[in-house]
Design an enzyme around this catalytic site. Structure first.
Site, PDB file in Angstrom:
ATOM      1  N   ASP A   1      -6.367  -9.790   5.549  1.00  0.00           N
ATOM      2  CA  ASP A   1      -4.999  -9.304   5.093  1.00  0.00           C
ATOM      3  C   ASP A   1      -5.521  -8.046   4.200  1.00  0.00           C
ATOM      4  OD1 ASP A   1      -2.220  -8.634   4.898  1.00  0.00           O
ATOM      5  OD2 ASP A   1      -1.984  -9.581   2.839  1.00  0.00           O
TER       6      ASP A   1
ATOM      7  N   ASN B   1      -4.069  -4.307  -0.986  1.00  0.00           N
ATOM      8  CA  ASN B   1      -4.851  -5.553  -1.739  1.00  0.00           C
ATOM      9  C   ASN B   1      -6.020  -5.240  -2.127  1.00  0.00           C
ATOM     10  OD1 ASN B   1      -2.973  -7.863  -1.255  1.00  0.00           O
ATOM     11  ND2 ASN B   1      -3.588  -8.153   0.711  1.00  0.00           N
TER      12      ASN B   1
ATOM     13  N   ASP C   1      -7.579 -10.921  -4.639  1.00  0.00           N
ATOM     14  CA  ASP C   1      -7.060 -12.272  -4.026  1.00  0.00           C
ATOM     15  C   ASP C   1      -7.499 -12.382  -2.589  1.00  0.00           C
ATOM     16  OD1 ASP C   1      -5.362 -14.524  -3.341  1.00  0.00           O
ATOM     17  OD2 ASP C   1      -3.500 -13.265  -3.885  1.00  0.00           O
TER      18      ASP C   1
END
Length: 330
Positions: free
Chosen positions: A202, A207, A219
């Site tokens: 992702d 992110n 993460d």
């Protein structure tokens, strides 16, 4: 019985979970921007603040969560800037409190990356190349893989069966989904036998946090088995010519640590299509969570679905075009 939603995750539960790990909280905490999980910055009395991530009930198995933690720790041990979970006194990284599974992470700041210049794109490429070099050493055993079935076919079937597609668009969506998945399948055929590795999964700009020391992930919740190009194409933006330049600059750094199979370029628009279909189904699956209608009020309206069908039609054309040709500048 384990909880099925977040209705029991009160402020008192959050704080008592942190204290169950041996910390003294000040009573102050801040909810961070996360929808799939519940994530909080928690202030401690006698130590730096920590980030607590409470996993969505019934989403991942314990084994899958621990593989995420293990991958993060493996990267951190290799001095790759990834924020790994903090072990408790028994070296366990996954805890349970009142039925909620959670992990603690050191607080790490930063800003969104500015990937408009050659230097930072190459830097990001080196970062991903290092991650993929380790990710290629062995596959995940308990986490999902990116595939046409679960990301595409199951997404379309869920939306159609759940009554989310407006009646006047349902025939067009059904036919379009079939045509799209056939075209995506041809993209995978053109790519051939692509090696699947452990990837972030992702890797969009939101992110990634950037400091003076460079980029880092905080993460890896969506890490999966998949082709390396998945973590590269999501950093591209703009018109085709712009993306070709950006991809060339990413590969300048990436190729210092890993080697991208050029046949994977056939997968860029196929993977983009699967992500778009999966994203719509993800919102639909989470629509009963009160946080989602509040955060995504535009979802599940006639206008949303009309635009979604239009975007998928454009994707059908893109999956039939020649792949991007990275521009290597001197």
């Amino acid at each position: 019985m384990p909880p099925t939603d977040y209705s029991g995750l009160s402020p008192e539960t959050v704080l008592s979970a942190i204290e169950a790990r041996g910390y003294r909280t000040s009573g102050r905490f801040l909810a961070l921007n996360s929808y799939e999980n519940r994530v909080y910055r928690v202030e401690l009395e006698d130590a730096p603040s920590v980030v607590a991530k409470f996993y969505r009930p019934q989403r991942w198995s314990n084994e899958a969560i621990l593989e995420e933690h293990g991958f993060s720790s493996e990267l951190a041990d290799a001095e790759i800037p990834v924020v790994a979970p903090m072990p408790d006194g028994h070296e366990a990284t996954l805890s349970v409190h009142e039925g909620y599974r959670y992990a603690l992470f050191p607080l790490q700041g930063g800003r969104w990356p500015d990937l408009e210049n050659r230097r930072d794109l190459a830097w990001m490429g080196r970062f991903l190349g290092r991650i993929h070099a380790i990710g290629a050493s062995r596959p995940f055993e308990h986490r999902r893989r990116i595939g046409i079935g679960d990301f595409g076919r199951e997404s379309a079937d869920y939306l159609l069966a759940g009554g989310f597609i407006p009646a006047h668009l349902e025939p067009a969506y059904r036919t379009l989904a079939d045509d799209l998945l056939d075209s995506v399948g041809l993209c995978f055929e053109r790519a051939g036998d692509v090696h699947e590795i452990r990837i972030h999964g992702d890797c969009h700009r939101g992110n990634i946090l950037w400091t003076e020391a460079g980029p880092h992930f905080v993460d890896l919740d969506d890490c999966v088995n998949g082709p390396a190009i998945q973590d590269l194409w999501m950093l591209l933006a703009g018109e085709r010519e712009e993306m070709e330049v950006q991809l060339g600059r990413l590969l300048e750094g990436y190729n210092d640590f890993a080697e991208l199979n050029p046949r994977e370029l056939h997968l860029i628009e196929a993977l983009r299509t699967l992500r778009m279909m999966h994203y719509a189904a993800w919102l639909a699956r989470r629509w009963t969570d009160p946080a989602f209608p509040q955060a995504f009020p535009w979802f599940n309206t006639d206008r949303y679905w009309e635009n979604h069908v239009l975007e998928l039609r454009e994707q059908l054309s893109r999956t039939q075009e020649a792949p991007l040709n990275p521009v290597v500048s001197v």
